[in-house]
Design a protein around this motif. Structure first.
Motif, PDB file in Angstrom:
ATOM      1  N   VAL A 298       0.727  -1.226  -0.095  1.00 44.35           N
ATOM      2  CA  VAL A 298       0.153  -0.026  -0.192  1.00 44.35           C
ATOM      3  C   VAL A 298       0.780   1.187  -0.084  1.00 44.35           C
ATOM      4  N   ILE A 299       0.587   2.418  -0.656  1.00 44.41           N
ATOM      5  CA  ILE A 299       1.266   3.297  -0.816  1.00 44.41           C
ATOM      6  C   ILE A 299       0.608   4.668  -0.865  1.00 44.41           C
ATOM      7  N   GLY A 300       1.159   5.784  -0.218  1.00 43.84           N
ATOM      8  CA  GLY A 300       0.343   6.917  -0.002  1.00 43.84           C
ATOM      9  C   GLY A 300       1.526   8.126   0.102  1.00 43.84           C
ATOM     10  N   SER A 301       0.912   9.291  -0.343  1.00 40.83           N
ATOM     11  CA  SER A 301       1.855  10.484  -0.262  1.00 40.83           C
ATOM     12  C   SER A 301       1.006  11.510   0.020  1.00 40.83           C
ATOM     13  N   ASP A 302       1.861  12.655   0.289  1.00 43.17           N
ATOM     14  CA  ASP A 302       1.158  14.066   0.506  1.00 43.17           C
ATOM     15  C   ASP A 302       1.386  14.583  -1.080  1.00 43.17           C
ATOM     16  N   HIS A 303       1.222  16.081  -1.237  1.00 46.97           N
ATOM     17  CA  HIS A 303       1.246  16.775  -2.304  1.00 46.97           C
ATOM     18  C   HIS A 303       2.937  16.819  -2.529  1.00 46.97           C
ATOM     19  N   GLY A 304       3.810  16.840  -1.829  1.00 45.68           N
ATOM     20  CA  GLY A 304       5.180  16.908  -1.833  1.00 45.68           C
ATOM     21  C   GLY A 304       5.969  15.674  -2.230  1.00 45.68           C
ATOM     22  N   GLY A 305       4.869  14.390  -2.280  1.00 46.94           N
ATOM     23  CA  GLY A 305       5.597  13.239  -2.934  1.00 46.94           C
ATOM     24  C   GLY A 305       4.881  12.572  -4.024  1.00 46.94           C
TER      25      GLY A 305
ATOM     26  N   ASP B  45       1.084  -6.319   2.899  1.00 49.99           N
ATOM     27  CA  ASP B  45       2.038  -6.694   3.550  1.00 49.99           C
ATOM     28  C   ASP B  45       2.959  -5.964   3.903  1.00 49.99           C
ATOM     29  N   ARG B  46       3.228  -4.766   3.060  1.00 51.79           N
ATOM     30  CA  ARG B  46       4.108  -3.594   3.441  1.00 51.79           C
ATOM     31  C   ARG B  46       3.632  -2.230   2.997  1.00 51.79           C
ATOM     32  N   GLY B  47       4.069  -0.880   3.413  1.00 54.73           N
ATOM     33  CA  GLY B  47       3.622   0.491   2.935  1.00 54.73           C
ATOM     34  C   GLY B  47       4.760   1.168   2.454  1.00 54.73           C
ATOM     35  N   ILE B  48       4.478   1.974   1.666  1.00 52.50           N
ATOM     36  CA  ILE B  48       5.550   2.873   1.363  1.00 52.50           C
ATOM     37  C   ILE B  48       4.610   4.128   1.418  1.00 52.50           C
ATOM     38  N   LEU B  49       5.466   5.167   2.079  1.00 52.47           N
ATOM     39  CA  LEU B  49       5.043   6.586   2.304  1.00 52.47           C
ATOM     40  C   LEU B  49       5.973   7.668   1.555  1.00 52.47           C
ATOM     41  N   ILE B  50       5.471   8.603   0.953  1.00 49.62           N
ATOM     42  CA  ILE B  50       6.547   9.656   0.358  1.00 49.62           C
ATOM     43  C   ILE B  50       5.744  10.889   0.453  1.00 49.62           C
ATOM     44  N   CYS B  51       6.625  11.933   1.114  1.00 48.87           N
ATOM     45  CA  CYS B  51       6.487  13.413   1.096  1.00 48.87           C
ATOM     46  C   CYS B  51       7.465  14.103   0.603  1.00 48.87           C
TER      47      CYS B  51
ATOM     48  N   GLY C  82      11.758  10.800   0.599  1.00 51.87           N
ATOM     49  CA  GLY C  82      11.595  12.126   0.310  1.00 51.87           C
ATOM     50  C   GLY C  82      11.773  12.621  -1.029  1.00 51.87           C
ATOM     51  N   GLU C  83      10.777  12.696  -1.821  1.00 47.80           N
ATOM     52  CA  GLU C  83      10.733  13.387  -3.113  1.00 47.80           C
ATOM     53  C   GLU C  83      11.667  14.314  -3.412  1.00 47.80           C
ATOM     54  N   ARG C  84      11.939  15.243  -2.454  1.00 47.89           N
ATOM     55  CA  ARG C  84      12.595  16.618  -2.748  1.00 47.89           C
ATOM     56  C   ARG C  84      14.238  16.259  -2.378  1.00 47.89           C
ATOM     57  N   VAL C  85      14.513  15.021  -1.749  1.00 49.70           N
ATOM     58  CA  VAL C  85      15.627  14.804  -1.264  1.00 49.70           C
ATOM     59  C   VAL C  85      16.463  13.652  -2.120  1.00 49.70           C
ATOM     60  N   ILE C  86      15.547  12.879  -2.845  1.00 44.91           N
ATOM     61  CA  ILE C  86      16.302  11.932  -3.887  1.00 44.91           C
ATOM     62  C   ILE C  86      15.500  11.902  -5.272  1.00 44.91           C
ATOM     63  N   GLY C  87      16.327  11.487  -6.367  1.00 43.09           N
ATOM     64  CA  GLY C  87      15.597  11.375  -7.592  1.00 43.09           C
ATOM     65  C   GLY C  87      14.897  10.106  -7.783  1.00 43.09           C
ATOM     66  N   PRO C  88      14.196  10.264  -8.886  1.00 43.66           N
ATOM     67  CA  PRO C  88      13.528   8.914  -9.216  1.00 43.66           C
ATOM     68  C   PRO C  88      14.247   7.666  -9.265  1.00 43.66           C
TER      69      PRO C  88
END
Length: 152
Positions: free
Chosen positions: A4-11, A59-65, A107-113
């Motif tokens: 399961v994955i979730g992000s805010d606007h920054g991610g 099973d696991r989750g990923i969060l991105i901001c 962190g989207e603003r910390v690392i590239g894709p």
């Protein structure tokens, strides 16, 4: 594996690439939002990700901001979550191998894709090392959680 994955606007921008990678790896992905770049509050997206992991629905989750910091702080308030904020491949492997992390924060603003994809691939593919010392340490984390969590 169901992730399961979730992000805010920054991610938000990084989330689509990560979802595609998870599917390419042969896993199921559930996206709980957000669905735009309008400002939203990261705890509102950390919660449904973590609830699905704790309940066993995922099973696991990923969060991105933007930095991953807010998401990881929010996630680690939820009993049963071991969320690791990761911005390098060594830590991605170590947090699965040694800590049995069940949620990954980026962190989207910390690392590239490209680096984010490599981190996710390593984190998803690395099993927990069930050696006694690692299981003991994860057990001690659970004991801390039990001691300081408020149970209704």
């Amino acid at each position: 594996m169901k992730i399961v994955i979730g992000s805010d606007h920054g991610g938000f921008a990084l989330k689509d690439g990560i979802k595609a990678l998870i599917l390419e790896m042969g896993h199921e992905v559930v996206d709980v939002g957000c669905d735009c770049t309008d400002s939203v509050d990261y705890p509102d997206y950390a919660l449904p990700v973590c609830e699905q992991v704790v309940s066993g629905e995922a099973d696991r989750g990923i969060l991105i901001c933007g930095t991953g910091i807010g998401m990881s702080i929010a996630a680690n308030k939820i009993p049963g979550i071991r969320c690791a904020l990761v911005h390098d491949t060594f830590s991605a492997k170590a947090t699965r191998d040694h800590n049995d992390s069940n949620v990954l924060a980026l962190g989207e603003r910390v690392i590239g894709p490209g680096l984010a994809a490599e981190i996710v691939r390593i984190w998803v593919e690395t099993p927990f090392s069930h050696g006694q010392r690692h299981e003991t340490r994860v057990g001690k984390i659970k004991a801390l959680e039990d001691k300081y969590s408020i149970h209704p």
